[in-house]
Design a protein around this motif. Structure first.
Motif, PDB file in Angstrom:
ATOM      1  N   GLY A  82     -45.746 -25.372 -36.646  1.00 48.15           N
ATOM      2  CA  GLY A  82     -46.447 -25.618 -37.892  1.00 48.15           C
ATOM      3  C   GLY A  82     -45.666 -25.292 -39.140  1.00 48.15           C
ATOM      4  N   VAL A  83     -44.507 -24.621 -39.005  1.00 48.39           N
ATOM      5  CA  VAL A  83     -43.698 -24.275 -40.171  1.00 48.39           C
ATOM      6  C   VAL A  83     -42.985 -25.529 -40.669  1.00 48.39           C
ATOM      7  CG1 VAL A  83     -41.703 -22.955 -40.963  1.00 48.39           C
ATOM      8  CG2 VAL A  83     -43.412 -21.892 -39.468  1.00 48.39           C
ATOM      9  N   GLN A  84     -43.001 -25.734 -41.988  1.00 54.93           N
ATOM     10  CA  GLN A  84     -42.280 -26.872 -42.574  1.00 54.93           C
ATOM     11  C   GLN A  84     -40.821 -26.494 -42.764  1.00 54.93           C
ATOM     12  OE1 GLN A  84     -43.909 -29.194 -45.967  1.00 54.93           O
ATOM     13  NE2 GLN A  84     -41.989 -28.702 -46.987  1.00 54.93           N
ATOM     14  N   ILE A  85     -39.934 -27.374 -42.256  1.00 56.08           N
ATOM     15  CA  ILE A  85     -38.490 -27.155 -42.364  1.00 56.08           C
ATOM     16  C   ILE A  85     -37.951 -28.143 -43.383  1.00 56.08           C
ATOM     17  CG2 ILE A  85     -36.300 -27.191 -41.121  1.00 56.08           C
ATOM     18  CD1 ILE A  85     -38.016 -26.735 -38.554  1.00 56.08           C
ATOM     19  N   THR A  86     -37.224 -27.642 -44.368  1.00 58.61           N
ATOM     20  CA  THR A  86     -36.607 -28.487 -45.391  1.00 58.61           C
ATOM     21  C   THR A  86     -35.101 -28.295 -45.340  1.00 58.61           C
ATOM     22  OG1 THR A  86     -38.542 -28.302 -46.817  1.00 58.61           O
ATOM     23  CG2 THR A  86     -36.499 -29.030 -47.842  1.00 58.61           C
ATOM     24  N   LEU A  87     -34.360 -29.412 -45.147  1.00 56.40           N
ATOM     25  CA  LEU A  87     -32.894 -29.402 -45.171  1.00 56.40           C
ATOM     26  C   LEU A  87     -32.483 -30.104 -46.453  1.00 56.40           C
ATOM     27  CD1 LEU A  87     -32.218 -30.442 -41.455  1.00 56.40           C
ATOM     28  CD2 LEU A  87     -32.638 -28.168 -42.402  1.00 56.40           C
ATOM     29  N   LEU A  88     -31.689 -29.455 -47.292  1.00 58.11           N
ATOM     30  CA  LEU A  88     -31.430 -29.920 -48.654  1.00 58.11           C
ATOM     31  C   LEU A  88     -29.963 -29.708 -49.019  1.00 58.11           C
ATOM     32  CD1 LEU A  88     -32.806 -30.882 -51.324  1.00 58.11           C
ATOM     33  CD2 LEU A  88     -33.096 -28.469 -51.894  1.00 58.11           C
ATOM     34  N   ARG A  89     -29.318 -30.804 -49.482  1.00 57.14           N
ATOM     35  CA  ARG A  89     -27.938 -30.652 -49.988  1.00 57.14           C
ATOM     36  C   ARG A  89     -27.993 -30.152 -51.426  1.00 57.14           C
ATOM     37  NH1 ARG A  89     -25.057 -35.975 -49.773  1.00 57.14           N
ATOM     38  NH2 ARG A  89     -25.997 -36.347 -51.815  1.00 57.14           N
ATOM     39  N   ARG A  90     -27.314 -29.009 -51.672  1.00 59.46           N
ATOM     40  CA  ARG A  90     -27.256 -28.460 -53.021  1.00 59.46           C
ATOM     41  C   ARG A  90     -25.809 -28.174 -53.370  1.00 59.46           C
ATOM     42  NH1 ARG A  90     -31.406 -29.759 -55.770  1.00 59.46           N
ATOM     43  NH2 ARG A  90     -30.930 -28.088 -57.244  1.00 59.46           N
ATOM     44  N   LEU A  91     -25.338 -28.877 -54.448  1.00 59.59           N
ATOM     45  CA  LEU A  91     -23.955 -28.724 -54.900  1.00 59.59           C
ATOM     46  C   LEU A  91     -23.936 -28.055 -56.261  1.00 59.59           C
ATOM     47  CD1 LEU A  91     -22.669 -32.311 -54.005  1.00 59.59           C
ATOM     48  CD2 LEU A  91     -22.392 -30.245 -52.656  1.00 59.59           C
ATOM     49  N   PRO A  92     -22.984 -27.192 -56.507  1.00 59.77           N
ATOM     50  CA  PRO A  92     -22.844 -26.657 -57.872  1.00 59.77           C
ATOM     51  C   PRO A  92     -22.288 -27.743 -58.800  1.00 59.77           C
ATOM     52  CG  PRO A  92     -21.088 -25.822 -56.460  1.00 59.77           C
ATOM     53  CD  PRO A  92     -22.011 -26.583 -55.574  1.00 59.77           C
ATOM     54  N   TYR A  93     -22.820 -27.816 -59.994  1.00 55.79           N
ATOM     55  CA  TYR A  93     -22.337 -28.785 -60.988  1.00 55.79           C
ATOM     56  C   TYR A  93     -21.087 -28.210 -61.645  1.00 55.79           C
ATOM     57  CZ  TYR A  93     -26.935 -30.897 -60.369  1.00 55.79           C
ATOM     58  OH  TYR A  93     -28.042 -31.481 -59.847  1.00 55.79           O
ATOM     59  N   GLU A  94     -19.953 -28.488 -60.998  1.00 57.55           N
ATOM     60  CA  GLU A  94     -18.696 -27.940 -61.484  1.00 57.55           C
ATOM     61  C   GLU A  94     -17.546 -28.836 -61.025  1.00 57.55           C
ATOM     62  OE1 GLU A  94     -18.102 -24.156 -59.681  1.00 57.55           O
ATOM     63  OE2 GLU A  94     -18.091 -24.935 -57.637  1.00 57.55           O
ATOM     64  N   ARG A  95     -16.425 -28.706 -61.740  1.00 57.68           N
ATOM     65  CA  ARG A  95     -15.194 -29.374 -61.305  1.00 57.68           C
ATOM     66  C   ARG A  95     -14.099 -28.338 -61.295  1.00 57.68           C
ATOM     67  NH1 ARG A  95     -11.617 -34.249 -64.088  1.00 57.68           N
ATOM     68  NH2 ARG A  95     -10.206 -34.497 -62.306  1.00 57.68           N
ATOM     69  N   VAL A  96     -13.470 -28.162 -60.131  1.00 61.24           N
ATOM     70  CA  VAL A  96     -12.484 -27.087 -59.975  1.00 61.24           C
ATOM     71  C   VAL A  96     -11.079 -27.623 -59.742  1.00 61.24           C
ATOM     72  CG1 VAL A  96     -14.206 -25.452 -59.124  1.00 61.24           C
ATOM     73  CG2 VAL A  96     -13.028 -26.959 -57.514  1.00 61.24           C
ATOM     74  N   THR A  97     -10.887 -28.960 -59.810  1.00 56.81           N
ATOM     75  CA  THR A  97      -9.558 -29.542 -59.622  1.00 56.81           C
ATOM     76  C   THR A  97      -9.215 -30.419 -60.821  1.00 56.81           C
ATOM     77  OG1 THR A  97     -10.443 -31.456 -58.470  1.00 56.81           O
ATOM     78  CG2 THR A  97      -9.825 -29.555 -57.125  1.00 56.81           C
TER      79      THR A  97
END
Length: 676
Positions: free
Chosen positions: A72-87
């Motif tokens: 009964g537990v809801q599972i959420t899989l979510l892509r989360r990226l930091p808004y940054e540029r390091v190169t």
């Protein structure tokens, strides 16, 4: 990555509902690294307990949990990226396609993330007519509700009408009008701060926020899972609606509820699991006058701990416990201790506190006052423990003047009921019902306690006790009737003072234990039957009292013996057996009157038997018989010290069998019988 990933038109979010068995859940969108994956169980962000595979793959991968999420537990899989540029691309440097593709892939993924977040926000439909999205200013919208005007533009409206905000009047004369907001703020609910109470969500932060914001905090019925300690501070009240308001610890390495200061109230709650259910210690200030009542503590290592801590200026004094139940603990039920340089917990009061193992093995004590000086009181308390427990009630070495009244202690095994350690001082025990098979009071303190009506079935074990002024109105001796089926050896168990023995079915040897095992014990043995069979009193060394077997031959013959730890000694008897002495070979014999009958031989020459002075302490009231035992012509003359003899004359016994019996009344020896 062997080749750059391709960011397709796949939303970076996936939902599942757990079935309680499945552990692996696929995600169909690409991620650059496993750290880019966020995993939520219901609303709770997870920081561990799973692994992520498939990073760098266009088709996505799998999240695998160490344990299947609950059904009964809801599972959420979510892509989360930091808004940054390091190169950066170097000036006049090469622009390889791989690097450009990776940069564009990352930017595209960030755009998808923004678009996915926008889907969860309120927004206008594409077909809506243009309208303002500008909110009214801060001052205008304070304490107001968001609304829309006739043109569909944002505006504000009062939350409640003014009359409604001032519409509560309490029942009874003298009540004044109050705003509903103020009325509802009298007691804050943990649900006001986001607690769920479903046993799944982590309610720790919500409850801590409520305790931070309000003085009185209410816990409605529910199961509130917590992963850290809940501190109830100075003067606060933290309470529920009874055993249905459950605080359940997720972890066994922290106290569930902490009272670190004074004047707090904790009541009508059920506390489950954790290292300690309730801990009191002077962390923020003196820990005094706290009240804990109507509480159930279940499945903890230790139910309640009072800790003197590190600072003697912040003691743990005068706290009150009533109607507290500790169930299924694995160590101690209630523990008073000093873990640092602070003072011992003193003057704390426990009333109707029950510790109950309920079949769960425990290795500690129901109540353990390890450190506690001066007037900790336990009244109407109970410890009902498993057979693995150390003690029902334990008083440690750093204790003084603790009071135990009307206790109930029980175990199905031989667990000691009350254990007094060496070093404990002046413990007072009144009305102890000891239903455990162990000793009622196991005293290692050297008698540093008092007990009244303490123990069952043996009421008191006082061990070393000095009584300087004792008035006894009635003395009762425990009595046992012994009637062996066929005579033989009887070994007393020393639980009775008087033994009435029948030898009707055969001769009886009444064998006393070794005197070293019965120091100070006195026993009376009395023959009760009319048979000719004797009751012979011996001891485990093979001899008997006064160094010889003592026969009881006639009905009602008795003997009273006492052990001094080295031997058994006769102190009283109905009729001692004849005790004769024999003297031969001297001109003068001065009897010490340890015998009542002396045979004197004058075969080697005339003999004088000189009795002591009739006023001598060893002579007053004594009767002695002197008899000539040889056939020679030499006389045996009976005299007394100072001259003369019985009835004022020296008595000459000239023939074998001649005898005289004399009695001293303290002034003179008088002849009772004479032959011739």
């Amino acid at each position: 990555m062997t080749e750059h990933i391709k960011i397709g038109a796949v939303p970076p979010r996936r939902h599942y509902i757990a079935d309680g068995a499945q552990r692996a859940f696929a995600y169909p969108f690409p991620i650059f690294a496993s750290e880019d994956m966020q995993v939520h169980l219901d609303a709770a962000l997870q920081t561990g307990g799973y692994t992520v595979s498939g990073s760098g793959q266009t088709a996505g991968g799998t999240v695998t949990f160490d344990q299947p999420p609950d059904e009964g537990v809801q599972i959420t899989l979510l892509r989360r990226l930091p808004y940054e540029r390091v190169t950066d691309f170097l000036e006049s440097g090469a622009l390889p396609a791989r690097s450009l593709n990776d940069e564009y892939d990352y930017l595209t993924a960030c755009v998808q993330q923004l678009a996915d977040d926008a889907l969860t926000a309120l927004h206008y439909a594409p077909t809506d007519l243009p309208a303002s999205s500008l909110l009214p200013g801060r001052a205008a919208r304070a304490n107001q509700l968001l609304a829309f005007d006739g043109g569909g533009n944002p505006t504000v409206t009062p939350a409640v009408d003014s009359e409604g905000l001032s519409s509560f009047v309490g029942p009874g004369a003298g009540a004044v009008r109050r705003s509903i907001r103020d009325k509802l703020a009298d007691v804050a609910s943990v649900k006001d701060f986001g607690a769920v109470g479903d046993g799944i969500a982590d309610d720790t932060l919500a409850i801590q926020a409520a305790l931070t914001a309000a003085t009185a905090v209410f816990v409605p019925p529910g199961i509130y899972r917590v992963t850290a300690t809940l501190p109830v501070g100075y003067g606060q009240s933290f309470h529920g609606s009874g055993a249905g308001s459950i605080i359940r610890a997720d972890g066994n390495d922290f106290p569930v509820i902490l009272l670190p200061d004074s004047y707090a109230s904790l009541h009508h709650l059920r506390i489950e699991q954790g290292m300690v259910g309730i801990k009191l210690t002077g962390r923020d200030g003196p820990c005094v006058q706290n009240a804990v009542h109507d509480i159930v503590v279940w499945d903890t290592a230790t139910g309640v701990v009072l800790d003197g801590g590190d600072n003697p200026d912040r003691p743990c004094y005068w706290n009150n416990f009533a109607r507290v139940l500790v169930v299924r603990h694995t160590l101690h039920g209630v523990h008073l201790v000093r873990t640092g340089a602070g003072d011992t917990p003193n003057a704390n009061k426990f009333h109707c506190v029950r510790v109950y193992s309920l079949g769960v093995p425990s290795t500690g004590s129901g109540f353990y006052v390890q450190h506690g000086r001066f007037n900790n009181a336990f009244v109407d308390c109970e410890a009902n423990l498993s057979t693995t427990a150390h003690t029902c009630f334990r008083i440690g070495p750093d204790t003084d003047k603790n009071l135990l009244i009307n206790l109930y202690t029980e175990s199905v095994g031989g667990v000691p009921n009350v254990y007094l350690e060496a070093g404990s001082q002046e413990t007072s025990i009144t009305n102890l019902f000891s239903a455990s098979g162990g000793p009622a009071i196991w005293d290692q303190s050297g008698g540093q306690f008092t007990a009244y009506n303490a123990g069952y079935p043996a009421k008191n074990y006082l061990k070393p006790t000095r009584v300087t002024d004792l008035t006894v109105e009635a003395m009762r001796y425990e009595t046992r009737f012994v009637d062996p089926v066929a005579g033989g050896v009887v070994v007393p168990d020393m639980t009775r003072s008087v033994h009435l023995v029948s030898a009707f079915n055969g001769p009886v040897e009444f064998r006393l234990p070794a005197p070293g095992n019965a120091e100070g014990r006195a026993l009376t043995i009395k023959k009760m039957d009319l048979s000719g069979n004797a009751v012979t009193v011996t001891d485990a060394s093979g001899s008997g009292p006064d160094g010889r077997p003592f026969p009881l031959g006639s009905r009602y013959d008795f003997v009273t013996v006492v052990s001094n730890g080295a031997s058994w000694w006769i102190t009283a008897a109905h009729m001692l057996p004849g005790n004769a002495g024999f003297f031969e070979g001297g001109a003068l014999f001065e009897p010490d009157l340890s015998r009542t009958f002396y045979l004197v031989s004058a075969y080697g020459g005339a003999t004088e038997v000189r009795l002591p002075s009739p006023s001598a302490m060893l002579a007053i009231g004594r009767t002695v018989t002197i008899k000539k035992s040889d056939v020679s012509a030499n006389a045996v003359t009976v005299t007394q010290s100072g001259g003369g003899g019985p009835d004022g004359e020296a008595i000459v016994l000239s023939e074998k069998g001649h005898a005289v019996t004399a009695l001293s009344n303290g002034a003179a020896w008088h002849i009772l019988a004479r032959n011739p």
